[in-house]
Scaffold this active site. Sequence first.
Site, mmCIF file in Angstrom:
data_model
loop_
_atom_site.group_PDB
_atom_site.id
_atom_site.type_symbol
_atom_site.label_atom_id
_atom_site.label_comp_id
_atom_site.label_asym_id
_atom_site.label_seq_id
_atom_site.Cartn_x
_atom_site.Cartn_y
_atom_site.Cartn_z
ATOM 1 N N THR A 32 -24.186 -43.174 -16.606
ATOM 2 C CA THR A 32 -22.403 -43.658 -17.087
ATOM 3 C C THR A 32 -21.761 -44.452 -16.269
ATOM 4 O O THR A 32 -21.183 -44.606 -16.281
ATOM 5 C CB THR A 32 -22.145 -42.311 -17.486
ATOM 6 O OG1 THR A 32 -23.250 -41.239 -18.091
ATOM 7 C CG2 THR A 32 -20.577 -41.587 -18.067
ATOM 8 N N GLY A 97 -31.092 -38.014 -11.479
ATOM 9 C CA GLY A 97 -31.148 -39.400 -10.935
ATOM 10 C C GLY A 97 -31.377 -39.407 -9.224
ATOM 11 O O GLY A 97 -32.290 -40.913 -8.976
ATOM 12 N N GLU A 103 -24.582 -38.985 -2.975
ATOM 13 C CA GLU A 103 -23.424 -38.495 -3.910
ATOM 14 C C GLU A 103 -22.959 -37.507 -3.552
ATOM 15 O O GLU A 103 -21.369 -37.719 -3.782
ATOM 16 C CB GLU A 103 -24.007 -37.800 -5.640
ATOM 17 C CG GLU A 103 -24.204 -38.288 -6.232
ATOM 18 C CD GLU A 103 -25.293 -38.775 -7.414
ATOM 19 O OE1 GLU A 103 -25.470 -39.434 -8.576
ATOM 20 O OE2 GLU A 103 -25.339 -37.326 -7.927
HETATM 21 C C1 5RP Z 1 -27.818 -39.374 -10.254
HETATM 22 C C2 5RP Z 1 -26.702 -38.098 -11.384
HETATM 23 C C3 5RP Z 1 -26.187 -38.628 -12.340
HETATM 24 O O1 5RP Z 1 -24.929 -38.984 -12.032
HETATM 25 C C4 5RP Z 1 -26.563 -38.086 -13.439
HETATM 26 O O2 5RP Z 1 -27.815 -37.450 -13.758
HETATM 27 C C5 5RP Z 1 -26.006 -38.698 -15.287
HETATM 28 O O3 5RP Z 1 -26.704 -39.067 -15.187
HETATM 29 P P1 5RP Z 1 -26.562 -40.041 -17.031
HETATM 30 O O4 5RP Z 1 -25.038 -40.842 -16.485
HETATM 31 O O5 5RP Z 1 -27.486 -41.603 -16.694
HETATM 32 O O6 5RP Z 1 -26.367 -39.303 -18.052
HETATM 33 O O7 5RP Z 1 -26.225 -36.668 -11.098
HETATM 34 O O8 5RP Z 1 -28.333 -38.940 -9.324
#
Ligand code: 5RP
Length: 228
Positions: A32, A97, A103
């Site tokens: 995203t 991720g 983050e």
């Molecule tokens: C990475 C994260 C991502 O924001 C979370 O996993 C959402 O991922 P995606 O946008 O691919 O669904 O926290 O550490």
Amino acid sequence: MSSADDQKRAAGEAAAALVETGMVVGLGTGSTAAWFVRALAARGLNVTCVATSQATADLASSFGLAIAELGETRAIDLTVDGADEIGPGLSLIKGGGAALLREKLVWEASGRCVVIADAAKQVKTLGKFPLPIEVVAFGHKTTALRICDVLSEFDIAMMPRLRVTDGGPVRTDGGNLIYDAACGRIEEPAALAAALKSVTGVVDHGLFLDLADLALIGADGGVMTLEP
Ligand code: 5RP
């Protein structure tokens, strides 16, 4: 019905519209956040970006966005990032991720944080998505047992699982490991967050509480706006 990817894209594009020229912008990690990065680059604004992972830094650079290290710019004006779950009051689970530490560092250094997601990420109670917990590699099995003890204090009976890929443990950008705790339901997120943080060896966890100022959630028929 729109696909999850359409919804992620719509949320990313809506968030890119919030950016103004001259801003310092935090860039999240994940699919995203990648839509946000693309939409931001397409606007051609003069911005400086702070990335929450090497993968995002590489993506943003490939689109010509200027990247700076955290702490090397003036304060971050706005960070936009995805989430694995969005619960009541914009409480979040992040870290799917494996970028949760960077983050959280970037979110906490930001004047405003906007979470973007597809509609399936919204939940009534956090915990169905396994909670990522970043730990130092030294003694990680012992740390995992201590995490298990903490979880049991919250009536969560489970052993966190080391995240692996292709047979080897996943390493974060900082060289740490990730354990995933399938909690089921997290009834007391703030207390659990504090208890996990107090375990020596735990670097951080994926509970992001009182950090998001706004959620933009892609849904059938448009982008929904939620505030805490
Ligand atoms: C990475 C994260 C991502 O924001 C979370 O996993 C959402 O991922 P995606 O946008 O691919 O669904 O926290 O550490």
